[in-house]
Scaffold this motif. Structure first.
Motif, PDB file in Angstrom:
ATOM      1  N   UNK A  75       0.870  -1.174   0.000  1.00  0.00           N
ATOM      2  CA  UNK A  75       0.000   0.000   0.000  1.00  0.00           C
ATOM      3  C   UNK A  75       0.907   1.224   0.000  1.00  0.00           C
ATOM      4  N   UNK A  76       0.694   2.108  -0.984  1.00  0.00           N
ATOM      5  CA  UNK A  76       1.522   3.298  -1.106  1.00  0.00           C
ATOM      6  C   UNK A  76       0.865   4.476  -0.400  1.00  0.00           C
ATOM      7  N   UNK A  85      -8.992   9.415  -7.153  1.00  0.00           N
ATOM      8  CA  UNK A  85     -10.068   8.849  -6.350  1.00  0.00           C
ATOM      9  C   UNK A  85     -10.085   9.405  -4.943  1.00  0.00           C
ATOM     10  N   UNK A  86     -10.925   8.804  -4.114  1.00  0.00           N
ATOM     11  CA  UNK A  86     -11.112   9.271  -2.738  1.00  0.00           C
ATOM     12  C   UNK A  86      -9.954   8.812  -1.864  1.00  0.00           C
ATOM     13  N   UNK A  87      -9.518   9.712  -0.994  1.00  0.00           N
ATOM     14  CA  UNK A  87      -8.384   9.415  -0.128  1.00  0.00           C
ATOM     15  C   UNK A  87      -8.676   9.789   1.321  1.00  0.00           C
ATOM     16  N   UNK A  88      -7.864   9.232   2.194  1.00  0.00           N
ATOM     17  CA  UNK A  88      -7.815   9.634   3.593  1.00  0.00           C
ATOM     18  C   UNK A  88      -6.511  10.404   3.744  1.00  0.00           C
ATOM     19  N   UNK A  89      -6.546  11.556   4.410  1.00  0.00           N
ATOM     20  CA  UNK A  89      -5.361  12.421   4.518  1.00  0.00           C
ATOM     21  C   UNK A  89      -5.008  12.660   5.981  1.00  0.00           C
ATOM     22  N   UNK A 106     -10.074   2.383   1.278  1.00  0.00           N
ATOM     23  CA  UNK A 106     -10.219   0.972   0.968  1.00  0.00           C
ATOM     24  C   UNK A 106      -8.926   0.243   0.653  1.00  0.00           C
ATOM     25  N   UNK A 107      -7.807   0.980   0.574  1.00  0.00           N
ATOM     26  CA  UNK A 107      -6.535   0.312   0.288  1.00  0.00           C
ATOM     27  C   UNK A 107      -6.116  -0.596   1.444  1.00  0.00           C
ATOM     28  N   UNK A 108      -6.473  -0.193   2.637  1.00  0.00           N
ATOM     29  CA  UNK A 108      -6.249  -1.007   3.831  1.00  0.00           C
ATOM     30  C   UNK A 108      -7.619  -1.416   4.341  1.00  0.00           C
ATOM     31  N   UNK A 109      -7.845  -2.706   4.422  1.00  0.00           N
ATOM     32  CA  UNK A 109      -9.138  -3.241   4.842  1.00  0.00           C
ATOM     33  C   UNK A 109      -9.244  -3.269   6.361  1.00  0.00           C
ATOM     34  N   UNK A 134      -3.299   4.322   8.780  1.00  0.00           N
ATOM     35  CA  UNK A 134      -3.658   2.910   8.959  1.00  0.00           C
ATOM     36  C   UNK A 134      -4.870   2.804   9.876  1.00  0.00           C
ATOM     37  N   UNK A 135      -4.849   3.517  10.986  1.00  0.00           N
ATOM     38  CA  UNK A 135      -5.956   3.458  11.938  1.00  0.00           C
ATOM     39  C   UNK A 135      -7.249   4.003  11.338  1.00  0.00           C
ATOM     40  N   UNK A 136      -7.163   5.134  10.628  1.00  0.00           N
ATOM     41  CA  UNK A 136      -8.355   5.714   9.993  1.00  0.00           C
ATOM     42  C   UNK A 136      -8.951   4.765   8.956  1.00  0.00           C
ATOM     43  N   UNK A 137      -8.099   3.943   8.357  1.00  0.00           N
ATOM     44  CA  UNK A 137      -8.548   2.988   7.341  1.00  0.00           C
ATOM     45  C   UNK A 137      -9.087   1.706   7.954  1.00  0.00           C
ATOM     46  N   UNK A 138      -9.006   1.581   9.266  1.00  0.00           N
ATOM     47  CA  UNK A 138      -9.511   0.393   9.936  1.00  0.00           C
ATOM     48  C   UNK A 138      -8.478  -0.693  10.137  1.00  0.00           C
ATOM     49  N   UNK A 139      -7.256  -0.433   9.719  1.00  0.00           N
ATOM     50  CA  UNK A 139      -6.182  -1.411   9.887  1.00  0.00           C
ATOM     51  C   UNK A 139      -5.534  -1.326  11.258  1.00  0.00           C
ATOM     52  N   UNK A 140      -4.683  -2.308  11.518  1.00  0.00           N
ATOM     53  CA  UNK A 140      -3.934  -2.367  12.773  1.00  0.00           C
ATOM     54  C   UNK A 140      -2.453  -2.379  12.448  1.00  0.00           C
TER      55      UNK A 140
END
Length: 172
Positions: A75-76, A85-89, A106-109, A134-140
């Motif tokens: 994941x870059x 596309x849509x991003x988290x910043x 959605x890059x990190x599930x 990572x946290x905002x994307x739901x990852x750990x």
């Protein structure tokens, strides 16, 4: 091979008082680059991760071959305006200014275990931003790996309880 000797120090870059660690000299040496990637694989092989995430740009150079060797996807994490596309910043401060990182939504599930990889741990600003993405994307965050850790800047303490591995520890 002394990998530290392959890292060039550029004084007063990007501003006076900063000793920039330039890894391009290490990357240009095929044997040193291979040894670096192999050593990072050895440090990270037992971490339970689903994906490797790496910030622009030198993180890409280390994260991609590490992910390949571990059999994981990449994941870059990019500078603003580089991803369609849509991003988290996430905005953050560096030792020489401010910046931001973005990741595709959605890059990190949700629930994915992520290994963050970058070239240098200095003040911890970039990796802190990566952790937030990572946290905002739901990852750990399952682990964090660096080629170089600059000692005496207190960055490791800012990372909390995340497992952190570094190949080289150098004076700031």
């Amino acid at each position: 091979m002394d990998l530290a000797s392959k890292v060039r120090v550029i004084k007063d870059f990007p501003k006076p008082g900063i000793n920039f660690r330039d890894i391009t000299t290490l990357l240009q040496d095929a044997e040193a680059f291979k040894k670096t990637v192999d050593a990072l694989v050895e440090l990270c092989k037992d971490m339970q991760v689903d994906v490797v995430a790496c910030p622009e740009a030198r993180g890409f150079v280390l994260g991609a071959p590490l992910a390949y060797a571990l059999g994981k996807g990449v994941v870059l994490l990019r500078k603003p305006g580089k991803l369609p596309g849509r991003t988290v910043c996430y905005n953050y401060e560096l030792e020489y200014g401010s910046d931001a990182l973005e990741v595709h939504e959605g890059a990190i599930q949700a629930g994915q275990k992520v290994l963050l990889v970058d070239d240098v741990l200095a003040t911890g600003g970039t990796v802190a931003a990566a952790v937030e993405l990572v946290k905002k994307s739901g990852g750990e965050v399952a682990g964090i790996a660096f080629l170089i850790e600059l000692l005496g800047l207190g960055a490791r303490e800012k990372l909390g309880d995340y497992p952190v591995v570094t190949l080289l520890q150098l004076e700031a």
